[in-house]
Design an enzyme around this catalytic site. Structure first.
Site, PDB file in Angstrom:
ATOM      1  N   ARG A  20       0.806  -1.215   0.000  1.00  0.00           N
ATOM      2  CA  ARG A  20       0.000   0.000   0.000  1.00  0.00           C
ATOM      3  C   ARG A  20       0.844   1.274   0.000  1.00  0.00           C
ATOM      4  O   ARG A  20       0.488   2.286   0.610  1.00  0.00           O
ATOM      5  CB  ARG A  20      -0.963   0.008   1.189  1.00  0.00           C
ATOM      6  CG  ARG A  20      -1.918  -1.169   1.222  1.00  0.00           C
ATOM      7  CD  ARG A  20      -2.845  -1.199   0.012  1.00  0.00           C
ATOM      8  NE  ARG A  20      -3.651  -2.404   0.028  1.00  0.00           N
ATOM      9  CZ  ARG A  20      -3.303  -3.549  -0.598  1.00  0.00           C
ATOM     10  NH1 ARG A  20      -2.176  -3.603  -1.313  1.00  0.00           N
ATOM     11  NH2 ARG A  20      -4.072  -4.611  -0.535  1.00  0.00           N
ATOM     12  N   SER A  48     -11.443  -0.202   3.238  1.00  0.00           N
ATOM     13  CA  SER A  48     -10.648  -0.600   4.401  1.00  0.00           C
ATOM     14  C   SER A  48      -9.974   0.630   4.997  1.00  0.00           C
ATOM     15  O   SER A  48      -9.174   1.281   4.332  1.00  0.00           O
ATOM     16  CB  SER A  48      -9.594  -1.633   3.995  1.00  0.00           C
ATOM     17  OG  SER A  48     -10.208  -2.807   3.498  1.00  0.00           O
ATOM     18  N   GLU A  91      -5.339   3.819   6.160  1.00  0.00           N
ATOM     19  CA  GLU A  91      -5.026   3.706   4.739  1.00  0.00           C
ATOM     20  C   GLU A  91      -5.475   4.938   3.962  1.00  0.00           C
ATOM     21  O   GLU A  91      -4.732   5.419   3.112  1.00  0.00           O
ATOM     22  CB  GLU A  91      -5.657   2.446   4.141  1.00  0.00           C
ATOM     23  CG  GLU A  91      -5.333   2.249   2.681  1.00  0.00           C
ATOM     24  CD  GLU A  91      -5.794   0.907   2.136  1.00  0.00           C
ATOM     25  OE1 GLU A  91      -5.965   0.799   0.902  1.00  0.00           O
ATOM     26  OE2 GLU A  91      -5.982  -0.025   2.921  1.00  0.00           O
TER      27      GLU A  91
END
Length: 359
Positions: A163, A251, A351
């Site tokens: 990520r 998420s 995130e």
């Protein structure tokens, strides 16, 4: 230009007003809008799908550029090197996946249904159900705001990780102290597999079970995409205006990547997956943020009947139940991160990109 609330431009449906919003439908308009803001010393925020942003209730004190470029172009194709496909940064990701799946190309079918734009995918090194963008990414064309020129970055230049990427980490203060992305993604080129509609090996157990195949076996790209859309839909991870579980950024927390010693404090039942090595060559372990949240006592729907709660379908998504403010989501995120840290000694991190706010 016009004053627009960021709540109208993000999937969280949260965020106060921007000073001005400019829509860029062509690459020239996009580069010109960015260059104009930089020349004026104006803080700049790029928004395409708005699916990975949480913007402060106070809004954004600068110019928002809506990246609305579009188009998918197929280049050279052969069995050995595959199919090179280039998509504009503003192209909808799910529409792109549907296009290449319809053509029988493999490599992104397990990432169907992820909200947002093509241009955002290499920034976050987006992944789902056993696939990551890094596996098929060939290059990214960008506008470099420091050198003030268009630059093509090959996949090897992007320093892709879990990520993260060079694109995400390269931030500069071009307007006062406000740190902004150095690179503006213009288009992205993927190298997909030509296999007559046969999928890549299915790597994720839950997806394999849904398809009725063993992990490592293949299905068709169309069947994989359909199965992923069904799985994501059951978890509130496919956008639906009528479903408040999808009023989110997907998420909210990334899965923690830990050293073996750090992972040693986790309970025996906590998921553990190999995650490569760190800079010193020590093995790393990835665990599940959703598992930590759930086992720390935060169940689906936690926070109800408040304006911001965990999704009723998935503990990894923080949601706006319709009357939330960004401050409500931040308070919930802090409560959960603090609770996980107290229970397991692991700090889970956000995130989504936080704009004008912090945890």
């Amino acid at each position: 230009m016009s004053a627009v609330a960021l709540a109208d431009l993000t999937t969280f449906r949260l965020g106060g007003p921007a000073r001005a919003v400019v829509e860029a439908r062509t690459e020239t308009e996009l580069v010109d809008a960015v260059a104009h803001a930089d020349a004026a010393g104006e803080p700049l925020l790029l928004v395409a799908g708005g699916s990975n942003l949480l913007v402060a209730d106070e809004g954004f004190p600068g110019t928002v550029v809506r990246v609305a470029t579009s188009g998918v172009r197929f280049g050279s194709e052969d069995v050995c090197s595959g199919s090179f496909v280039t998509a504009a940064a503003g192209e909808d990701w799910e529409a792109f996946v549907a296009t290449v799946v319809a053509r029988g190309c493999a490599g992104v079918e397990a990432m169907a249904g992820i909200p947002g734009s093509v241009g955002a995918t290499p920034v976050q090194n987006v992944g789902a159900y056993g696939q990551e963008v890094s596996q098929t990414l060939a290059s990214v064309r960008t506008y470099d705001r420091v050198d003030r020129r268009v630059r093509t970055l090959a996949v090897g230049d992007l320093d892709l990780g879990y990520r993260t990427s060079l694109l995400k980490r390269s931030r500069v203060a071009l307007a006062g102290t406000h740190a902004e992305s150095r690179y503006v993604v213009l288009d992205v080129t993927f190298q997909l597999v030509l296999a007559g509609g046969v999928s890549s090996p299915v790597a994720y157990p839950e997806l394999a079970r849904a398809l009725g195949v063993a992990v490592g076996e293949r299905s068709t790209v169309a069947e994989v995409r359909a199965a992923v859309l069904a799985l994501r839909g059951s978890k509130g991870m496919v956008l639906d205006a009528a479903d408040h579980d999808t009023w989110s950024a997907g998420s909210f927390f990334t899965n923690p990547v830990l050293t073996v010693d750090e992972a040693g404090v986790l309970p025996a039942g906590a998921p553990r997956f190999p995650a490569g090595t760190d800079a010193a060559g020590r093995p790393l372990v990835k665990t599940s943020a959703a598992w930590l949240i759930d086992h720390a006592g935060f169940a689906k729907g936690h926070g109800a009947p408040g304006p911001a709660t965990l999704s009723t379908k998935h503990t990894l998504a923080l949601t706006n139940r319709g009357g939330a403010r960004t401050a409500d989501v931040l308070a919930l995120a802090r409560e959960i991160a603090d609770g996980v840290e107290r229970a397991y000694g692991v700090r889970i991190v956000n995130e989504p990109v936080l704009v004008g706010c912090s945890l």
